[in-house]
Design a protein around this motif. Structure first.
Motif, short mmCIF file in Angstrom:
data_model
loop_
_atom_site.label_atom_id
_atom_site.label_comp_id
_atom_site.label_asym_id
_atom_site.label_seq_id
_atom_site.Cartn_x
_atom_site.Cartn_y
_atom_site.Cartn_z
N PRO A 57 0.82 -1.23 0.00
CA PRO A 57 0.00 0.00 0.00
C PRO A 57 0.84 1.27 0.00
O PRO A 57 0.49 2.25 -0.65
N ALA A 58 1.97 1.25 0.73
CA ALA A 58 2.83 2.44 0.79
C ALA A 58 3.42 2.76 -0.58
O ALA A 58 3.50 3.93 -0.98
N ILE A 59 3.84 1.73 -1.30
CA ILE A 59 4.42 1.95 -2.63
C ILE A 59 3.38 2.45 -3.62
O ILE A 59 3.63 3.37 -4.40
N ILE A 60 2.19 1.87 -3.57
CA ILE A 60 1.11 2.32 -4.46
C ILE A 60 0.75 3.77 -4.16
O ILE A 60 0.55 4.59 -5.08
N ALA A 61 0.68 4.11 -2.87
CA ALA A 61 0.38 5.50 -2.49
C ALA A 61 1.48 6.45 -2.96
O ALA A 61 1.19 7.56 -3.42
N GLU A 62 2.73 6.01 -2.88
CA GLU A 62 3.86 6.84 -3.33
C GLU A 62 3.80 7.06 -4.83
O GLU A 62 4.06 8.17 -5.33
N LEU A 63 3.46 6.02 -5.59
CA LEU A 63 3.32 6.16 -7.05
C LEU A 63 2.23 7.17 -7.39
O LEU A 63 2.42 8.02 -8.27
N LYS A 64 1.10 7.10 -6.69
CA LYS A 64 0.00 8.03 -6.96
C LYS A 64 0.37 9.45 -6.56
O LYS A 64 0.03 10.41 -7.26
N ALA A 65 1.09 9.57 -5.44
CA ALA A 65 1.49 10.91 -4.97
C ALA A 65 2.42 11.58 -5.98
O ALA A 65 2.47 12.81 -6.06
N LEU B 277 -0.28 4.42 -13.00
CA LEU B 277 -0.06 3.01 -13.30
C LEU B 277 -1.16 2.18 -12.64
O LEU B 277 -1.49 2.38 -11.48
N GLU B 278 -1.70 1.26 -13.40
CA GLU B 278 -2.63 0.29 -12.83
C GLU B 278 -1.81 -0.90 -12.34
O GLU B 278 -1.05 -1.50 -13.10
N VAL B 279 -1.92 -1.21 -11.06
CA VAL B 279 -1.11 -2.28 -10.47
C VAL B 279 -1.89 -3.59 -10.47
O VAL B 279 -2.97 -3.69 -9.89
N ASP B 280 -1.34 -4.58 -11.17
CA ASP B 280 -1.89 -5.94 -11.18
C ASP B 280 -1.05 -6.77 -10.22
O ASP B 280 0.09 -7.12 -10.51
N LEU B 281 -1.60 -7.05 -9.02
CA LEU B 281 -0.83 -7.66 -7.94
C LEU B 281 -0.98 -9.18 -7.93
O LEU B 281 -2.08 -9.71 -7.99
N THR B 282 0.16 -9.88 -7.85
CA THR B 282 0.21 -11.33 -7.73
C THR B 282 0.92 -11.69 -6.44
O THR B 282 2.03 -11.21 -6.20
N LEU B 283 0.30 -12.53 -5.61
CA LEU B 283 0.89 -12.94 -4.34
C LEU B 283 1.44 -14.36 -4.44
O LEU B 283 0.87 -15.20 -5.13
N GLY B 284 2.55 -14.60 -3.75
CA GLY B 284 3.13 -15.93 -3.80
C GLY B 284 4.35 -16.03 -2.91
O GLY B 284 4.70 -15.08 -2.19
N SER B 285 5.01 -17.17 -2.97
CA SER B 285 6.24 -17.39 -2.21
C SER B 285 7.42 -16.80 -2.97
O SER B 285 7.31 -16.42 -4.14
N ASN B 286 8.56 -16.72 -2.30
CA ASN B 286 9.78 -16.26 -2.95
C ASN B 286 10.05 -17.04 -4.23
O ASN B 286 10.32 -16.48 -5.30
N THR B 287 9.99 -18.37 -4.12
CA THR B 287 10.29 -19.24 -5.27
C THR B 287 9.34 -19.00 -6.42
O THR B 287 9.75 -18.88 -7.58
N GLU B 288 8.04 -18.91 -6.12
CA GLU B 288 7.03 -18.70 -7.16
C GLU B 288 7.25 -17.36 -7.86
O GLU B 288 7.15 -17.28 -9.10
N LEU B 289 7.53 -16.32 -7.09
CA LEU B 289 7.69 -14.98 -7.68
C LEU B 289 8.93 -14.90 -8.56
O LEU B 289 8.89 -14.29 -9.63
N ILE B 290 10.02 -15.52 -8.13
CA ILE B 290 11.24 -15.51 -8.95
C ILE B 290 11.02 -16.28 -10.24
O ILE B 290 11.48 -15.87 -11.32
N GLU B 291 10.28 -17.39 -10.17
CA GLU B 291 9.97 -18.15 -11.39
C GLU B 291 9.16 -17.31 -12.36
O GLU B 291 9.39 -17.31 -13.57
N ARG B 292 8.19 -16.55 -11.83
CA ARG B 292 7.35 -15.70 -12.69
C ARG B 292 8.17 -14.56 -13.31
O ARG B 292 7.95 -14.19 -14.46
N LEU B 293 9.12 -14.03 -12.54
CA LEU B 293 10.00 -13.01 -13.10
C LEU B 293 10.84 -13.58 -14.25
O LEU B 293 11.01 -12.95 -15.30
N THR B 294 11.35 -14.77 -14.04
CA THR B 294 12.17 -15.43 -15.06
C THR B 294 11.36 -15.70 -16.32
O THR B 294 11.86 -15.56 -17.44
N GLN B 295 10.09 -16.08 -16.14
CA GLN B 295 9.21 -16.37 -17.27
C GLN B 295 8.69 -15.12 -17.95
O GLN B 295 8.14 -15.19 -19.05
#
Length: 310
Positions: free
Chosen positions: A115-123, A128-146
């Protein structure tokens, strides 16, 4: 397949040709491109060599474009315009400079950091429209790689050259016990004295899972884990209900704070997680990620000031 294009004929040299045609001289072309006159002359000479036909007549020090140069310039203008559209389309498909930010995050960071980062972006007027995905460290790194995420907020691991990171803060790891338990009022916890207790844990792949097992490895004990879950909110609820004990990062202390006690680990078991933003190195100049980086650094500075002040 058509006739192969000589390697001397590049997009950059076609841009130089168009600048020369527009400016009418080597000097004017150099001004338009913000390069030296020598660089312009070399580019035009290489282009003529690659074309294998005469593009310029020489009148003293001046170059006079031939009909062949004018014909090439006409086509070059179309080619460069089409290529600009193609580059822009490819970048949009890849998420480069998109109006939608595909952001990944650990569940625990949705309490304050996201929330703090989204508020800072708006300020900062960043639309930017933020599409948020939640997951574990491993899952998020895999998604970044893909390439299905643009960036992710997580416990920063050892990174290779393919990723870059911006650190936000360091977070202490605590022993979490139900209020009213035998450990609730202790000032610190020696894990050796409680390793026989029932424990609950996050699933493998979460940074806290690895920290949990590393801490007990230091204690020379193997904890009895009776249940694992896939998010920190469920894990905290299990502790509050007396199902078991666990280790939790300090950033979730606001969860069920009347039912769960966060007790510091004794000195030899103390651990910290480095929390930050990571993204692919090849996108370090992406305008969307540059805006996100500015917001993250502002959050990091504000947090550091608050900690220094307190």
């Amino acid at each position: 397949m058509g006739e192969r294009i000589d390697e001397e004929i590049s997009f950059r040299r076609l841009e130089v040709l168009l600048a020369f045609m527009e400016g009418g001289s080597l000097g004017k072309a150099a001004e338009l491109l913000d390069v030296s006159t020598v660089s312009v002359h070399r580019a035009l000479h290489s282009l003529e060599k690659g074309m294998r036909c005469k593009l310029f007549d020489h009148q003293g020090r001046q170059l006079i474009p031939t009909d062949a140069a004018r014909a090439l310039a006409s086509t070059a203008r179309e080619v460069l315009t089409a290529m600009s559209v193609g580059i822009r389309t490819a970048r949009e498909v890849a998420g480069y400079s998109s109006s939608v930010l595909r952001l990944g995050s650990l569940y625990s960071l949705t309490l304050g950091t996201v929330p703090a980062i989204i508020a800072e972006l708006k300020a900062r007027g960043t639309e930017l429209e933020v599409d948020l995905t939640l997951g574990s460290n491993t899952e998020l790194i895999e998604r970044l790689t893909q390439g299905t995420l643009d960036a992710a907020l997580l416990a920063v691991p050892e990174l290779g050259a393919e990723f870059q990171s911006i650190q936000l803060f360091e977070d202490e790891i605590y022993f979490a016990a139900p209020a009213g338990s035998r450990y609730a009022d202790l000032e610190s916890i020696d894990l050796q004295t409680c390793s026989h207790e029932p424990f609950v844990s996050l699933d493998e792949g979460f940074a806290t899972y690895h920290g949990f097992h590393h801490a007990f490895h230091l204690a020379g004990a193997t904890p009895t884990v009776i249940m694992t879950v896939g998010d920190v909110f469920s894990l905290t609820s299990l502790v509050s209900g007396g199902v078991g004990y666990t280790l939790l990062p300090g950033r979730v202390r606001g969860l069920l704070n009347d039912k769960v006690r966060f007790i510091p680990l004794s000195d030899r078991f103390r651990m910290k997680q480095k929390i930050g933003l990571i993204f692919s190195s090849i996108r370090e100049r992406d305008p969307t990620l540059l805006k996100l980086g500015v917001a993250c650094r502002a959050i990091a500075r504000a947090r550091s000031r608050n900690q220094t002040g307190s």
